[in-house]
Design an enzyme around this catalytic site. Structure first.
Site, PDB file in Angstrom:
ATOM      1  CB  SER A  26      -0.748   0.006   1.129  1.00 29.84           C
ATOM      2  OG  SER A  26      -1.739   1.198   1.270  1.00 29.84           O
ATOM      3  CG  HIS A  85      -8.904   0.254  -3.128  1.00 26.89           C
ATOM      4  ND1 HIS A  85      -8.722  -0.045  -1.828  1.00 26.89           N
ATOM      5  CD2 HIS A  85     -10.276   0.372  -3.267  1.00 26.89           C
ATOM      6  CE1 HIS A  85      -9.963  -0.145  -1.275  1.00 26.89           C
ATOM      7  NE2 HIS A  85     -10.882   0.119  -1.985  1.00 26.89           N
ATOM      8  CG  MET A  93     -12.288  -2.955   1.228  1.00 31.44           C
ATOM      9  SD  MET A  93     -11.589  -1.251   1.198  1.00 31.44           S
ATOM     10  CE  MET A  93     -10.175  -1.215   2.604  1.00 31.44           C
ATOM     11  CG  MET A  95     -11.362   3.486  -1.145  1.00 29.79           C
ATOM     12  SD  MET A  95     -10.309   3.529   0.114  1.00 29.79           S
ATOM     13  CE  MET A  95      -8.568   3.623  -0.927  1.00 29.79           C
ATOM     14  CG  ASP A  97      -7.027  -2.581   1.124  1.00 32.03           C
ATOM     15  OD1 ASP A  97      -6.233  -2.351   1.882  1.00 32.03           O
ATOM     16  OD2 ASP A  97      -7.353  -1.960   0.324  1.00 32.03           O
ATOM     17  CG  ASP A  99      -5.223   2.414  -0.603  1.00 31.78           C
ATOM     18  OD1 ASP A  99      -6.290   1.753  -1.015  1.00 31.78           O
ATOM     19  OD2 ASP A  99      -4.312   2.354   0.113  1.00 31.78           O
ATOM     20  CG  HIS A 117      -3.310  -1.378  -2.507  1.00 32.06           C
ATOM     21  ND1 HIS A 117      -4.348  -2.316  -3.199  1.00 32.06           N
ATOM     22  CD2 HIS A 117      -4.013  -0.575  -2.027  1.00 32.06           C
ATOM     23  CE1 HIS A 117      -5.619  -2.020  -2.655  1.00 32.06           C
ATOM     24  NE2 HIS A 117      -5.292  -1.058  -1.978  1.00 32.06           N
ATOM     25  CG  MET A 147      -8.722   7.358   0.123  1.00 31.75           C
ATOM     26  SD  MET A 147      -8.183   7.444   1.868  1.00 31.75           S
ATOM     27  CE  MET A 147      -7.499   5.884   1.890  1.00 31.75           C
TER      28      MET A 147
HETATM   29  C1  DX5 Z   1      -7.207   1.442   2.367  1.00 33.13           C
HETATM   30  C2  DX5 Z   1      -5.999   1.120   2.610  1.00 33.13           C
HETATM   31  C3  DX5 Z   1      -5.613   0.579   3.915  1.00 33.13           C
HETATM   32  C4  DX5 Z   1      -3.930   0.198   4.098  1.00 33.13           C
HETATM   33  C5  DX5 Z   1      -3.937  -0.876   4.769  1.00 33.13           C
HETATM   34  O1  DX5 Z   1      -7.911   1.059   1.483  1.00 33.13           O
HETATM   35  O2  DX5 Z   1      -5.359   0.271   1.557  1.00 33.13           O
HETATM   36  O3  DX5 Z   1      -6.397  -0.438   4.171  1.00 33.13           O
HETATM   37  O4  DX5 Z   1      -3.204   1.005   3.573  1.00 33.13           O
HETATM   38  O5  DX5 Z   1      -2.758  -0.963   5.824  1.00 33.13           O
HETATM   39  P1  DX5 Z   1      -2.994  -1.307   7.230  1.00 33.13           P
HETATM   40  O6  DX5 Z   1      -4.246  -1.512   7.627  1.00 33.13           O
HETATM   41  O7  DX5 Z   1      -1.943  -2.315   7.207  1.00 33.13           O
HETATM   42  O8  DX5 Z   1      -2.484  -0.105   7.793  1.00 33.13           O
HETATM   43 ZN    ZN Z   2      -6.689   0.012  -0.669  1.00 35.04          ZN
END
Ligand code: DX5
Ligand code: ZN
Length: 225
Positions: free
Chosen positions: A11, A69, A140, A71, A178, A38, A36, A40
């Site tokens: 991530s 991803h 998720m 969101m 995730d 993210d 990955h 948002m």
């Molecule tokens: C959101 C992200 C988080 C993330 C996960 O979609 O993808 O879920 O970075 O990392 P953790 O939960 O390990 O901090």
């Molecule tokens: Zn994600």
């Protein structure tokens, strides 16, 4: 744990922004399969993160494909630039749209690989009919929006539910997990049926140790040399 090969999708919102190139080289050297990303929008989730400019910059520095991803609300308005990233997989939350099938088709037309994400508040049954149309189902296991949250244990059952559906239908759709992919949770997630693990702050990007050390331990745990 099963012997099924399991892929890593670090991530990138959890990587060290001030030493990004260093982190990317490390991920390449350890053969991670995806990056990955993210995205948002402050509406679908109460946070803002990475965007297309970040991806373009990263694409110049790395050949690891992007696991984007989204969101965001109205994902159909924003997919085009992400689809032009080499080898991109684009995962969206189907409840954000009236016609998710149209978006799946559009992502394919644009040459990318479509995926759907199942939020903790949504059931697998609601979106089961979409699974044969996509390359990935992202289950998720925390509420989307932030790194560093705790596993919602009920979500592990959804991984098994999707795995059972995929097996019954003879599909090759991959299951991504995730959220809070931690040392403790990884075996449970793999046993439930995960193919791809999104590695955030819970294991790979832990604060108290060098990322290289965590990555080596993860490779050993997942049976990668
Ligand atoms: C959101 C992200 C988080 C993330 C996960 O979609 O993808 O879920 O970075 O990392 P953790 O939960 O390990 O901090
Ligand atoms: Zn994600």
């Amino acid at each position: 744990m099963t012997t099924r090969p399991v892929k890593m999708s670090p991530s990138m919102m959890c990587a060290d922004f001030l030493h990004l190139e260093q982190d990317v080289r490390l991920l390449e050297a350890h053969g991670v399969e995806w990056l990955h990303i993210d995205v948002m929008d402050g509406h679908y989730v109460p946070n803002f993160t990475l965007g297309i400019d970040y991806c373009r910059a990263l694409a110049k520095a790395s050949s690891i494909p992007f696991d984007v991803h989204l969101m965001i609300e109205n994902p159909e308005r924003h997919i085009e630039p992400f689809c032009t990233l080499p080898g991109a997989r684009i995962t969206f939350h189907p409840e954000t749209l009236y016609q998710p099938v149209r978006l799946i088709e559009r992502i394919r037309e644009l040459g990318a690989s479509p995926g759907i994400a199942i939020d903790p508040a949504q059931t697998v049954a609601q979106f089961q009919h979409l699974i044969p149309l996509v390359d990935q189902v992202c289950v998720m296991t925390v509420n989307p929006g932030y790194a560093g949250q705790k596993l919602i244990p009920q979500c592990l059952d959804k991984i098994s539910e999707v795995r059972e559906f995929i097996q019954r239908k003879g599909l090759s759709t991959e299951i991504e997990v995730d959220g809070n992919v931690s040392w403790t949770n990884i075996p449970k997630m793999i046993d439930a049926g995960a193919d791809i693990l999104v590695m955030g702050t819970s294991a790979l990007f832990e604060k108290h140790r060098p990322h290289e050390e965590s990555l080596q331990e993860l490779c050993a745990l997942l049976g990668k040399s």
